[in-house]
Every structure is written in C-alpha cells, then in structure tokens.
Scaffold this active site. Structure first.
Site, PDB file in Angstrom:
ATOM      1  N   LYS A  75       0.847  -1.190   0.000  1.00 43.58           N
ATOM      2  CA  LYS A  75       0.000   0.000   0.000  1.00 43.58           C
ATOM      3  C   LYS A  75       0.886   1.244   0.000  1.00 43.58           C
ATOM      4  O   LYS A  75       1.815   1.359   0.797  1.00 43.58           O
ATOM      5  CB  LYS A  75      -0.893  -0.023   1.246  1.00 43.58           C
ATOM      6  CG  LYS A  75      -1.950   1.062   1.298  1.00 43.58           C
ATOM      7  CD  LYS A  75      -2.808   0.876   2.536  1.00 43.58           C
ATOM      8  CE  LYS A  75      -3.877   1.957   2.651  1.00 43.58           C
ATOM      9  NZ  LYS A  75      -4.678   1.794   3.883  1.00 43.58           N
ATOM     10  N   HIS A  84      -0.263   4.440   0.346  1.00 45.65           N
ATOM     11  CA  HIS A  84      -0.886   5.587   1.003  1.00 45.65           C
ATOM     12  C   HIS A  84      -1.308   5.165   2.411  1.00 45.65           C
ATOM     13  O   HIS A  84      -1.194   4.000   2.772  1.00 45.65           O
ATOM     14  CB  HIS A  84      -2.104   6.086   0.204  1.00 45.65           C
ATOM     15  CG  HIS A  84      -3.184   5.051   0.063  1.00 45.65           C
ATOM     16  ND1 HIS A  84      -3.125   4.039  -0.879  1.00 45.65           N
ATOM     17  CD2 HIS A  84      -4.336   4.879   0.743  1.00 45.65           C
ATOM     18  CE1 HIS A  84      -4.206   3.281  -0.769  1.00 45.65           C
ATOM     19  NE2 HIS A  84      -4.949   3.764   0.209  1.00 45.65           N
TER      20      HIS A  84
END
Length: 222
Positions: free
Chosen positions: A102, A104
C-alpha cells in the site's frame, strides 16, 4: 469419547468442507477427497473452527507471542483464532500481509500488530509451501522469530509430481527447511480412521477404499 482430532474431522465432513469424489490437486493428482477451509462460510462454523485452532495450539506446548495469517485465507483464520485464544485467557496480537504494498495511509504490506517475538503462522493446508516461505521471510525481516506453522489438515502425501516425487511431504519439507514445527488439527490418518469407523455405510466404505489407494500411492509415514 472422541478426541479433538476426531471431532475436527467429523465437524469438517458434516460441514461439507471435507468432500469426497474426484478432485484435481495443485500437483495434478486425482484425489478422492478435498479440504477447503474457505467453505466455512458462516459465523457458527468459523467460530467452531477457530476453537479447534486455538485448542490445538495451546495443547501443542509451543511458546508464542502472536499470530500471523498469510493472505488470503490465513487472514480470517488468524483473526478468528486470536478471538478464540482470548476467550481462553490468551490475548495475543495478530497480523497479516497484503498481496500488494500500500502506497498511502500507513503504507507497507503488514496489517495489524507489529511482528515481534515468537510468531505462529496460521493457514489451512500446506501444498507447495509458498505462503509459508513468504511468511517466514516477512517475519524474519521484521526481526521476529517464526515459532511454528499451524494448519487445519495435513494431507500426509509426498511433494512433487508423478515421476519426480519427493521422499518427503510438503509439511516435512517445511519442517526440514525452516527448522520449525508444523502443527495440524487433523491429518490423513485421522480422516482414514473416521472412514473406518463408519463400517456398514456403503458410501463411507467406497470413500475408504479410494482414500486407501491414494494413500498407498502418495502417502508418507506419520
């Protein structure tokens, strides 16, 4: 009185999670039975399954500080087992990995508690050992220690493909390569015992004969 392993096999058969027939495995074998923990699809069944995981882990005597569930099935199994352990007075953290990193929010590939101490990897079965290898690498990279692998069913069959069969099962290869124990709630011998106990049931006798032939061809010693 039935022991925990026998109860687990009966539970899995009654829930339709262990099925009999003709199933092609990842190794390309025509297996007379198939186990798929993904078929525990409601809260009651998942809760009972988690009870089996938790009690088996506690009975094993393995020391542990947390649980890790490899994506995807291991995510549900590890979290449910953590709940079942807490109900037994062992409140430990759990974590799992994402398939993709991921970029963010909190970022990274690990979700849940930080990997530290002795970590038990929770999965349904070990086929090629890929998820175990990835899990061990993640755990060690974080500075933690893989303590054991806990699975639902050990098929107890030789790894590899016809013509190139290993003398070891996938479970035995994991134990040898990573020097950590693999704990199973039940195994092929337990399934065979269940089928043997159903003497007089024509269907169970048919399944027993097919499983016996498969075990003779691919099986390993306990």
């Amino acid at each position: 009185m039935k022991n925990l392993r026998q109860e687990f096999i009966e539970f899995s058969v009654n829930a339709g999670v262990i099925r009999f027939g003709s199933f092609i495995t990842k190794a390309g074998r025509d297996s007379p039975y198939f186990f798929n923990a993904g078929l525990f699809t409601d809260g009651a069944h998942l809760g009972r399954l988690a009870d089996f995981y938790a009690q088996t882990l506690l009975n094993s005597g393995v020391g542990f500080d947390m649980l890790f569930g490899p994506a995807y099935k291991g995510i549900t199994l590890a979290s449910a087992t953590a709940v079942a352990l807490a109900a037994r007075g062992r409140n430990v953290p759990f974590a799992y990995n994402r398939k993709e990193k991921k970029d963010h929010g909190e970022g990274g590939t690990i979700v849940g508690g930080p990997l530290k101490g002795k970590v038990v990897i929770i999965d349904d079965v070990i086929s090629a050992g890929t998820s175990v290898r990835e899990s061990v690498e993640l755990i060690r990279a974080a500075g933690a220690t893989p303590a054991a692998v806990l699975i639902a069913l050990d098929r107890m069959e030789r790894a590899g493909k016809d013509g190139v069969l290993s003398p070891l099962s996938a479970v035995q290869e994991v134990v040898q390569e990573y020097e950590i124990p693999v704990i199973s709630i039940g195994n092929l011998d337990d399934l065979f015992d269940y089928l043997s106990a159903g003497s007089g049931d024509r269907k169970l006798e048919e399944y027993k004969t097919a499983v016996a032939a498969y075990r003779t061809r691919y099986g390993i010693s306990a």
